[in-house]
Design an enzyme around this catalytic site. Sequence first.
Site, PDB file in Angstrom:
ATOM      1  N   PRO A 293     -24.699  39.279   2.279  1.00  0.00           N
ATOM      2  CA  PRO A 293     -23.518  38.679   1.653  1.00  0.00           C
ATOM      3  C   PRO A 293     -22.618  39.645   0.868  1.00  0.00           C
ATOM      4  CG  PRO A 293     -25.499  38.069   0.460  1.00  0.00           C
ATOM      5  CD  PRO A 293     -25.952  38.791   1.681  1.00  0.00           C
ATOM      6  N   LYS A 297     -18.520  38.218   4.042  1.00  0.00           N
ATOM      7  CA  LYS A 297     -17.950  38.089   5.388  1.00  0.00           C
ATOM      8  C   LYS A 297     -18.448  36.889   6.192  1.00  0.00           C
ATOM      9  CE  LYS A 297     -15.031  41.291   5.497  1.00  0.00           C
ATOM     10  NZ  LYS A 297     -14.238  40.575   4.508  1.00  0.00           N
TER      11      LYS A 297
HETATM   12  P1  FAD Z   1     -23.900  27.028   8.711  1.00  0.00           P
HETATM   13  O1  FAD Z   1     -23.008  26.997   7.552  1.00  0.00           O
HETATM   14  O2  FAD Z   1     -25.268  27.479   8.609  1.00  0.00           O
HETATM   15  O3  FAD Z   1     -23.790  25.641   9.459  1.00  0.00           O
HETATM   16  C1  FAD Z   1     -24.669  25.249  10.481  1.00  0.00           C
HETATM   17  C2  FAD Z   1     -24.812  23.733  10.472  1.00  0.00           C
HETATM   18  O4  FAD Z   1     -25.619  23.354  11.578  1.00  0.00           O
HETATM   19  C3  FAD Z   1     -25.511  23.231   9.223  1.00  0.00           C
HETATM   20  O5  FAD Z   1     -24.785  22.187   8.628  1.00  0.00           O
HETATM   21  C4  FAD Z   1     -26.872  22.781   9.740  1.00  0.00           C
HETATM   22  O6  FAD Z   1     -27.395  21.685   9.007  1.00  0.00           O
HETATM   23  C5  FAD Z   1     -26.540  22.396  11.166  1.00  0.00           C
HETATM   24  N1  FAD Z   1     -27.714  22.457  12.058  1.00  0.00           N
HETATM   25  C6  FAD Z   1     -28.696  23.384  12.068  1.00  0.00           C
HETATM   26  N2  FAD Z   1     -29.596  23.104  13.014  1.00  0.00           N
HETATM   27  C7  FAD Z   1     -29.163  21.981  13.625  1.00  0.00           C
HETATM   28  C8  FAD Z   1     -29.691  21.198  14.685  1.00  0.00           C
HETATM   29  N3  FAD Z   1     -30.837  21.517  15.294  1.00  0.00           N
HETATM   30  N4  FAD Z   1     -28.999  20.088  15.062  1.00  0.00           N
HETATM   31  C9  FAD Z   1     -27.832  19.769  14.455  1.00  0.00           C
HETATM   32  N5  FAD Z   1     -27.300  20.467  13.435  1.00  0.00           N
HETATM   33  C10 FAD Z   1     -27.967  21.559  13.034  1.00  0.00           C
HETATM   34  N6  FAD Z   1     -21.946  34.247   2.825  1.00  0.00           N
HETATM   35  C11 FAD Z   1     -21.192  34.901   1.979  1.00  0.00           C
HETATM   36  O7  FAD Z   1     -20.211  35.505   2.411  1.00  0.00           O
HETATM   37  N7  FAD Z   1     -21.485  34.898   0.619  1.00  0.00           N
HETATM   38  C12 FAD Z   1     -22.548  34.206   0.117  1.00  0.00           C
HETATM   39  O8  FAD Z   1     -22.788  34.189  -1.082  1.00  0.00           O
HETATM   40  C13 FAD Z   1     -23.353  33.523   0.996  1.00  0.00           C
HETATM   41  N8  FAD Z   1     -24.405  32.828   0.541  1.00  0.00           N
HETATM   42  C14 FAD Z   1     -25.224  32.222   1.430  1.00  0.00           C
HETATM   43  C15 FAD Z   1     -26.361  31.554   0.975  1.00  0.00           C
HETATM   44  C16 FAD Z   1     -27.233  30.938   1.867  1.00  0.00           C
HETATM   45  C17 FAD Z   1     -28.470  30.236   1.360  1.00  0.00           C
HETATM   46  C18 FAD Z   1     -26.954  30.998   3.259  1.00  0.00           C
HETATM   47  C19 FAD Z   1     -27.894  30.343   4.261  1.00  0.00           C
HETATM   48  C20 FAD Z   1     -25.792  31.635   3.713  1.00  0.00           C
HETATM   49  C21 FAD Z   1     -24.928  32.261   2.806  1.00  0.00           C
HETATM   50  N9  FAD Z   1     -23.774  32.917   3.229  1.00  0.00           N
HETATM   51  C22 FAD Z   1     -23.009  33.560   2.372  1.00  0.00           C
HETATM   52  C23 FAD Z   1     -23.342  32.933   4.603  1.00  0.00           C
HETATM   53  C24 FAD Z   1     -22.326  31.837   4.901  1.00  0.00           C
HETATM   54  O9  FAD Z   1     -22.559  30.731   4.106  1.00  0.00           O
HETATM   55  C25 FAD Z   1     -22.448  31.546   6.379  1.00  0.00           C
HETATM   56  O10 FAD Z   1     -22.051  32.712   7.086  1.00  0.00           O
HETATM   57  C26 FAD Z   1     -21.644  30.353   6.865  1.00  0.00           C
HETATM   58  O11 FAD Z   1     -22.178  29.161   6.337  1.00  0.00           O
HETATM   59  C27 FAD Z   1     -21.647  30.304   8.390  1.00  0.00           C
HETATM   60  O12 FAD Z   1     -21.142  29.090   8.848  1.00  0.00           O
HETATM   61  P2  FAD Z   1     -21.714  28.405  10.152  1.00  0.00           P
HETATM   62  O13 FAD Z   1     -20.898  27.179  10.331  1.00  0.00           O
HETATM   63  O14 FAD Z   1     -21.781  29.401  11.233  1.00  0.00           O
HETATM   64  O15 FAD Z   1     -23.227  28.057   9.847  1.00  0.00           O
HETATM   65  C1  DHB Z   2     -19.461  35.339  -3.638  1.00  0.00           C
HETATM   66  C2  DHB Z   2     -20.384  35.600  -2.650  1.00  0.00           C
HETATM   67  C3  DHB Z   2     -20.415  36.842  -2.071  1.00  0.00           C
HETATM   68  O1  DHB Z   2     -21.310  37.102  -1.096  1.00  0.00           O
HETATM   69  C4  DHB Z   2     -19.547  37.848  -2.465  1.00  0.00           C
HETATM   70  O2  DHB Z   2     -19.632  39.064  -1.888  1.00  0.00           O
HETATM   71  C5  DHB Z   2     -18.627  37.572  -3.433  1.00  0.00           C
HETATM   72  C6  DHB Z   2     -18.589  36.315  -4.026  1.00  0.00           C
HETATM   73  C7  DHB Z   2     -19.432  33.999  -4.263  1.00  0.00           C
HETATM   74  O3  DHB Z   2     -20.312  33.182  -3.935  1.00  0.00           O
HETATM   75  O4  DHB Z   2     -18.562  33.733  -5.094  1.00  0.00           O
END
Ligand code: FAD
Ligand code: DHB
Length: 390
Positions: A293, A297
């Site tokens: 993180p 990105k």
């Molecule tokens: P997700 O947001 O993971 O969405 C996937 C969805 O699919 C979820 O709602 C899930 O419930 C659903 N799903 C999963 N399996 C199934 C299934 N079998 N059937 C139906 N639905 C399903 N990025 C940052 O830049 N900064 C951060 O601070 C940061 N913190 C994070 C903290 C955590 C705990 C996590 C896990 C990720 C974090 N990230 C962070 C990354 C960022 O949140 C993700 O890159 C972003 O959520 C990606 O979006 P997405 O839609 O691809 O996947």
């Molecule tokens: C936050 C998360 C990140 O991963 C980062 O690089 C900067 C800010 C946030 O959750 O605010």
Amino acid sequence: MRTQVGIVGAGPAGLLLSHLLHLDGIDSVVVESRSRQEIEATIRAGVLEQGTVDLLKQTGVGARMEREGFVHQGIYLRFGGASHRIDFPSLTGGRAIMVYAQHEVIKDLVAARLDAGGKILFAVKDAAVYDLDTNAPKVRFHHAGRVEELECDFIAGCDGFHGITRPSIPSRARREFTRVYPFGWFGILVEAPPSTDELIYAHHDRGFALVSTRSPQIQRLYLQCDPEDEVKNWPDSRIWEELHARLENAQGWRLAEGRVFQKSVIAMRSYVVEPMRYGRLFLAGDAAHIVPPTGAKGLNLAAADVRVLSRALASFYRGDEQPLKDYSATALRRVWRAEHFSWWMTSLLHRFHDETPFHHRLQLAELDYVVSSRTKAQTLAENYVGLPLD
Ligand code: FAD
Ligand code: DHB
């Protein structure tokens, strides 16, 4: 049930894809394993790139973000007892970032889809995808006590890193690239006034720390921890002691404390699967790639993927299949840029338990270069605000 595009997962990737397809007149159904309440309450990322902000605004889902989000024109890098500001607009031709929580983006997208008559099925069980190498791929799942089958022209795997779509690709048809980091982040939400006007990324002998924000009343803070660490090992007193030690410096800056109301440990990993397509299944967002993180990105890459995918699908329905054939290569180019940037920011700012004094001196030399060379600062700035989507 039948739809043009079956979307597995209602995260930022799945919801934004459904929204963009709708604007192009393409029908989709989103199936999500969690409840609406759960997806709207999960605390994750907070930084939106300029391109993500523009995309949300241009497609009519940016009004609340514009009212409630915070535009930041820079970040601070803090190391060696001093703070150094990286000014985004002057280094990137006027670009900036927006601090607006991921779950707020989710709320806005869910509301927009439901208002437009879009179909999101929450709390589905046992979703599985079939017939991916035919022209009629299917999603099967349990919903409201019944087995349902959704027949589609295409399936979008937007179900995150632990989803079911990527593992449905035969292992001979995919290649994976992984790096696991020997640390994680301990993240907290705090009821306190802001201690800073812009985010602080701190490199310190005791480890990395990050000060971010959510609102004038709520702050988001992170500190480097052991990847196996648990919330129970971190009473409030230990969190504050560590944050004060890593962030406060001789310049008199002080971190405001407050009531800690959320704690979690976040693992750090770099991961990419290639290609991001198998037959009529297209992967987007965390289903296809993960970044640590540090560069903020993850969410932005998910948005960039589905912008490429929605355009490619729209071209397909207009009779041009080429952009869909190019989807994986087009998306992967940006993915690998972000993978490099996130790895670089992570390597620059964290302490590695096995590093030699030589390696640590190199880190400090690199940090010094970033804050003293306009060229190097520009590299950080243009990647942080995000490269243009086109
Ligand atoms: P997700 O947001 O993971 O969405 C996937 C969805 O699919 C979820 O709602 C899930 O419930 C659903 N799903 C999963 N399996 C199934 C299934 N079998 N059937 C139906 N639905 C399903 N990025 C940052 O830049 N900064 C951060 O601070 C940061 N913190 C994070 C903290 C955590 C705990 C996590 C896990 C990720 C974090 N990230 C962070 C990354 C960022 O949140 C993700 O890159 C972003 O959520 C990606 O979006 P997405 O839609 O691809 O996947
Ligand atoms: C936050 C998360 C990140 O991963 C980062 O690089 C900067 C800010 C946030 O959750 O605010």
